[in-house]
Design a protein around this motif. Sequence first.
Motif, short mmCIF file in Angstrom:
data_model
loop_
_atom_site.label_atom_id
_atom_site.label_comp_id
_atom_site.label_asym_id
_atom_site.label_seq_id
_atom_site.Cartn_x
_atom_site.Cartn_y
_atom_site.Cartn_z
N UNK A 22 0.99 -1.29 0.05
CA UNK A 22 0.05 -0.04 0.10
C UNK A 22 1.00 1.45 0.06
N UNK A 23 0.52 2.01 -0.86
CA UNK A 23 1.15 3.39 -1.13
C UNK A 23 0.52 4.44 -0.90
N UNK A 24 0.54 5.33 0.27
CA UNK A 24 -0.44 6.10 0.63
C UNK A 24 0.01 7.64 0.33
N UNK A 25 -0.81 8.21 -0.40
CA UNK A 25 -0.53 9.60 -0.67
C UNK A 25 -1.34 10.54 0.14
N UNK A 26 -0.78 11.24 1.18
CA UNK A 26 -1.50 12.35 2.01
C UNK A 26 -2.12 13.12 1.14
N UNK A 27 -3.45 13.69 0.89
CA UNK A 27 -4.20 14.80 0.28
C UNK A 27 -4.10 14.09 -1.23
N UNK A 28 -4.15 12.92 -1.65
CA UNK A 28 -4.36 12.58 -3.14
C UNK A 28 -5.75 12.94 -3.39
N UNK A 29 -5.77 13.73 -4.69
CA UNK A 29 -7.34 13.97 -5.03
C UNK A 29 -7.71 13.20 -6.17
N UNK A 30 -8.99 13.03 -6.27
CA UNK A 30 -9.63 12.34 -7.60
C UNK A 30 -9.06 13.21 -8.87
N UNK A 31 -8.99 14.27 -8.61
CA UNK A 31 -8.43 15.16 -9.88
C UNK A 31 -7.07 14.64 -10.44
N UNK A 32 -6.33 13.99 -9.44
CA UNK A 32 -4.92 13.85 -9.88
C UNK A 32 -4.75 12.56 -10.88
N UNK A 33 -5.93 11.68 -10.86
CA UNK A 33 -5.95 10.54 -11.74
C UNK A 33 -5.70 10.79 -13.09
N UNK A 34 -6.19 11.87 -13.87
CA UNK A 34 -5.99 11.99 -15.16
C UNK A 34 -4.49 12.25 -15.47
N UNK A 35 -3.79 12.88 -14.45
CA UNK A 35 -2.14 12.88 -14.59
C UNK A 35 -1.39 11.80 -14.38
N UNK A 36 -1.77 11.18 -13.27
CA UNK A 36 -1.17 10.06 -12.79
C UNK A 36 -1.22 8.81 -13.94
N UNK A 88 5.63 9.63 -8.00
CA UNK A 88 5.75 8.52 -9.20
C UNK A 88 6.82 7.88 -9.26
N UNK A 89 7.95 8.66 -8.90
CA UNK A 89 9.37 8.39 -9.10
C UNK A 89 9.51 7.33 -7.82
N UNK A 90 8.90 7.68 -6.71
CA UNK A 90 9.23 7.05 -5.60
C UNK A 90 8.56 5.73 -5.94
N UNK A 91 7.34 5.84 -6.17
CA UNK A 91 6.70 4.37 -6.40
C UNK A 91 7.51 3.53 -7.27
N UNK A 92 7.83 3.85 -8.31
CA UNK A 92 8.82 3.39 -9.21
C UNK A 92 9.92 2.51 -8.71
N UNK A 93 10.55 3.33 -7.69
CA UNK A 93 11.67 2.68 -6.97
C UNK A 93 11.36 1.55 -6.14
N UNK A 94 10.19 1.63 -5.39
CA UNK A 94 9.59 0.60 -4.60
C UNK A 94 9.11 -0.80 -5.14
N UNK A 95 8.50 -0.24 -6.52
CA UNK A 95 8.07 -1.40 -7.04
C UNK A 95 9.23 -2.21 -7.82
N UNK A 96 10.19 -1.49 -8.19
CA UNK A 96 11.27 -2.09 -8.73
C UNK A 96 12.09 -2.98 -7.75
N UNK A 97 12.17 -2.49 -6.44
CA UNK A 97 12.66 -3.33 -5.52
C UNK A 97 11.84 -4.58 -5.17
N UNK A 98 10.60 -4.61 -5.20
CA UNK A 98 9.95 -5.70 -5.18
C UNK A 98 9.96 -6.84 -6.42
N UNK A 99 10.34 -6.07 -7.62
CA UNK A 99 10.61 -6.95 -8.67
C UNK A 99 11.84 -7.95 -8.50
N UNK A 100 12.71 -7.24 -7.77
CA UNK A 100 14.01 -7.62 -7.51
C UNK A 100 13.96 -8.49 -6.34
N UNK A 101 13.55 -8.21 -5.25
CA UNK A 101 13.82 -8.76 -4.01
C UNK A 101 12.61 -9.49 -3.54
#
Length: 431
Positions: free
Chosen positions: A8-22, A216-229
Amino acid sequence: MTKKKLFVFCLDALCSMDIELMRTMPNFKFMFEQGSWVTHMHSIYPSVTYPCHCSIVTGNYVEKHGIPHNEIVKAGDQNAPWYNMRQDVQSKTLLDYAKENGFSTCSLSWPVSGGADYDLNMPMIVPIGYNGPNPEQFFESTATAELVERYFPRYGHHLIGEDRSLDRYTMGLATEIIKDYRQPDVMLVKMCDLDTVRHRYGVMNGHVIEQLHKHDAEFGVLVEQIRKHGDFENTDFVILGDHGQTDIDHVLNFNILLKQAGFISVDENDQLIDYDAYCHSVGMSAWISLKDPSDEKMKQKVHEFLLSVKADPKYGLGHVFTKEEVREQYKLTGPFEFVIEGEAAISFGNTLSGDDAFSETRVGDYKTAKASHGGLPYKEQQTTFIACGPSVKQGVVIDQANLVDMAPTMAAMLQFKMQDVDGIILDPLLK
């Protein structure tokens, strides 16, 4: 049967308006291409961080989990301590159930988790205004000793100095833990900076877009760690928020009105001497407490005063709830007799100083910043819930659900059930 994992990757104050960009970002986009989501996830009342995070992990509203505010409010205290300890939460959490069901558990920078009986725990617990050289003291007996000993010497400097950053500290630990512990079965990682940026600059602007790219970059780092380890193929990934934010027009310092009406007395330095009624800000809403809640005549007098302020259009007060009404309508209980809220996007200050009830927004106080939250869950930007993995269908979009639905839904991904929760399982998202 292969054991499921949950990240679970929780982003404090993540808004529904962010979906389009994400959906266009290099690391977030696979969640939308391969997963499903809830566009508008209604928060709780009040929609402030600590109560919201307790609702996310318990599946309950404040009435059951017992954390009504970030702060343990007290009349006249402008620097009230915050709720920090897991023992204050009156409901079992997702991680409690996970541990009972044989899963290893890890919680990083999650509010109100100090001293929690998780396998790996590093709570969000350094006081918000702490500027000293020894943040490690706050983790004694509140965090897993093994984590403090192993990682604080390497990453503790991120919590010291003017450029201190809880998110950098959290990322340092998260990347190492995934590798060193081969990805705990159920892992919660909470990030703060999107909330901070929105408070400072407003709900949507270039600073917010830049921060979303950082996450987004932080999430990518953590996902890559899960892929590797870890075990990527058997991991359900969830990105979620706790509340939205709203741009604030102005601040109403309601204690000034209470002072002018004779409910509060102060000394020559505007320090509290005594009170019959006192206002505690919760950002976009406020609580009115009484010195003597058993004084029915005073309660009626205060109620009449609140209604008179509501009737005067210059103050913009839109709602006056009794404690009974707010419990019935929003399952909110706390140390108050009344809850008030503006009709438009105003926030409330706690100050006793001066004679002007109105003031401008200001940086440095989350309750009276340029953008804020803490109001009725349907009034501000909604948050969202995005899921992807072996338990999740592809391409399902639910328009609306509730924050308390997150925990029972994530429990269902792990194939166990949480008991006596206010939320429901979002079955359309799941295989």
